[in-house]
Design a protein around this motif. Structure first.
Motif, PDB file in Angstrom:
ATOM      1  N   GLU A  75       0.831  -1.211   0.000  1.00 31.81           N
ATOM      2  CA  GLU A  75       0.000   0.000   0.000  1.00 31.81           C
ATOM      3  C   GLU A  75       0.863   1.259   0.000  1.00 31.81           C
ATOM      4  O   GLU A  75       0.517   2.262  -0.622  1.00 31.81           O
ATOM      5  CB  GLU A  75      -0.929   0.022   1.221  1.00 31.81           C
ATOM      6  N   GLU A 106      -7.217   4.613  -1.892  1.00 30.99           N
ATOM      7  CA  GLU A 106      -6.063   3.776  -1.562  1.00 30.99           C
ATOM      8  C   GLU A 106      -5.249   4.399  -0.426  1.00 30.99           C
ATOM      9  O   GLU A 106      -4.655   3.683   0.384  1.00 30.99           O
ATOM     10  CB  GLU A 106      -5.163   3.565  -2.787  1.00 30.99           C
ATOM     11  N   HIS A 109      -5.659   3.083   3.064  1.00 28.53           N
ATOM     12  CA  HIS A 109      -5.264   1.721   3.440  1.00 28.53           C
ATOM     13  C   HIS A 109      -3.945   1.700   4.210  1.00 28.53           C
ATOM     14  O   HIS A 109      -3.842   1.087   5.271  1.00 28.53           O
ATOM     15  CB  HIS A 109      -5.187   0.825   2.199  1.00 28.53           C
ATOM     16  N   HIS A 166      -5.544  -9.224   1.794  1.00 27.78           N
ATOM     17  CA  HIS A 166      -5.935  -8.484   3.008  1.00 27.78           C
ATOM     18  C   HIS A 166      -6.891  -9.325   3.861  1.00 27.78           C
ATOM     19  O   HIS A 166      -6.725  -9.451   5.067  1.00 27.78           O
ATOM     20  CB  HIS A 166      -6.630  -7.171   2.638  1.00 27.78           C
ATOM     21  N   GLU A 189     -10.973  -2.797  -2.033  1.00 29.60           N
ATOM     22  CA  GLU A 189     -10.253  -3.437  -3.152  1.00 29.60           C
ATOM     23  C   GLU A 189     -11.249  -4.139  -4.069  1.00 29.60           C
ATOM     24  O   GLU A 189     -11.072  -4.159  -5.284  1.00 29.60           O
ATOM     25  CB  GLU A 189      -9.212  -4.449  -2.658  1.00 29.60           C
TER      26      GLU A 189
HETATM   27 FE   LIG Z   1      -5.253  -0.801  -1.232  1.00 31.73          FE
END
Ligand SMILES: [Fe+2]
Ligand SMILES: [Fe+2]
Length: 310
Positions: A75, A106, A109, A166, A189
């Motif tokens: 990430e 994103e 994350h 994840h 995601e």
């Molecule tokens: Fe991500």
């Protein structure tokens, strides 16, 4: 970028706009800070004179720590990913709006996972920071910088791979708070995957042979986005042995479902090169399936042996 890519991106623009709107209507707002158990945290040594990190502070298994660090470092490379897709898809119009929105989502994350790891003292904060510096300094480069189709195909598979990784890392952690956080990230995601998969589907209508070839190339050479992480090979073996991300999951839960959703093996309208690419893809998937079975059989046997020895 080649000329076919510019034309394709332009032709996809209305589909991007429609699916961007659908994404914005579907994605629920969420707040990383709500997922972090701040009351478990305390100062570290150094500037604030708190307590230095020690391995005993972590309640997570070795492999859960490895997977969390791999997921976080993956990430962390967001600036490089943003650069790659901004160059490829552009920063204007619906594509540009998507690129920026995707980047913003994103961005949550890495923030959320880092806050969790540091607050709970789950990993060595100094090793983590050094690994981040090394990893980000190396950057990330798209394997097919000239082809929009390859770019779209890669991100569709990559988003789903990241989702699985994840979700299973959360499960492996054995900590309900960690699992809850990673399930939330995995949900993002999944929506990203749906967006890119929809673009691939639309590309099939516009350029069936080229799309099939791009999918073939991307599936055949697939590498996780974090493959540049130091000692990635060793870490990914550990992650596979724990069943967080292995060839079986890669075949059954990542590549297979996207190929099925796109009806890759049932669609008409292909000629020469496209048909050839589909045959390559079928052969590759059969091989992958065999390798996956060999891997899980070996893993089962090893687990059995370990149980008997214990
Ligand atoms: Fe991500
Ligand atoms: Fe994503």
């Amino acid at each position: 970028m080649d000329r076919a890519s510019s034309a394709l991106l332009r032709d996809l623009e209305p589909v991007v706009e429609e699916n961007l709107n659908r994404h914005l209507a579907t994605a629920k707002e969420w707040f990383p800070h709500e997922y972090v158990p701040w009351s478990s945290g305390r100062d570290f040594d150094g500037v604030l004179g708190g307590q230095a990190w020690e391995p005993e502070h972590s309640t997570l298994s070795d492999v859960a720590r490895t997977a969390l660090v791999v997921n976080l470092l993956t990430e962390d490379n967001l600036p490089s990913y943003h650069h790659e897709i901004a160059v490829l898809f552009g920063r204007d119009g619906a594509w540009g709006t998507w690129v920026h929105r995707w980047t913003a989502e994103e961005g949550r994350h890495g923030t959320a996972i880092r806050d969790y790891l540091l607050t709970t003292r789950a990993v060595d904060p100094i090793a983590l920071e050094r690994a981040r510096m090394t990893h980000m300094s190396a950057g990330f480069a798209n394997a097919h910088p000239d082809s929009a189709l390859h770019g779209i195909a890669y991100v569709a598979f990559q988003e789903l791979a990241t989702r699985v990784s994840h979700r299973n890392t959360g499960r492996e952690s054995g900590d309900p708070i960690c699992e809850q956080l990673l399930a939330r990230v995995a949900l993002d995601e999944n929506l990203h995957m749906i967006f890119y998969r929809t673009m691939l589907k639309a590309a099939f209508e516009l350029a069936p042979d080229d799309t099939m070839q791009a999918i073939r190339d991307v599936v055949r050479d697939f590498q996780m986005p974090g493959h540049g992480i130091e000692n990635f090979a060793r870490k990914s073996v550990q992650i596979a042995v724990a069943g967080i991300y292995d060839l079986r999951l890669h075949h059954d839960e990542v590549i297979g479902p996207i190929l099925r959703a796109l009806q890759v093996f049932d669609r008409g309208g292909l000629s020469g090169e496209g048909e050839l690419a589909r045959e390559d893809l079928a052969a590759y998937m059969a091989d992958l399936d065999k390798s996956a079975s060999r891997f899980t059989e070996r893993r089962d046997a090893n687990r059995q042996r370990a149980r008997t020895a214990a």
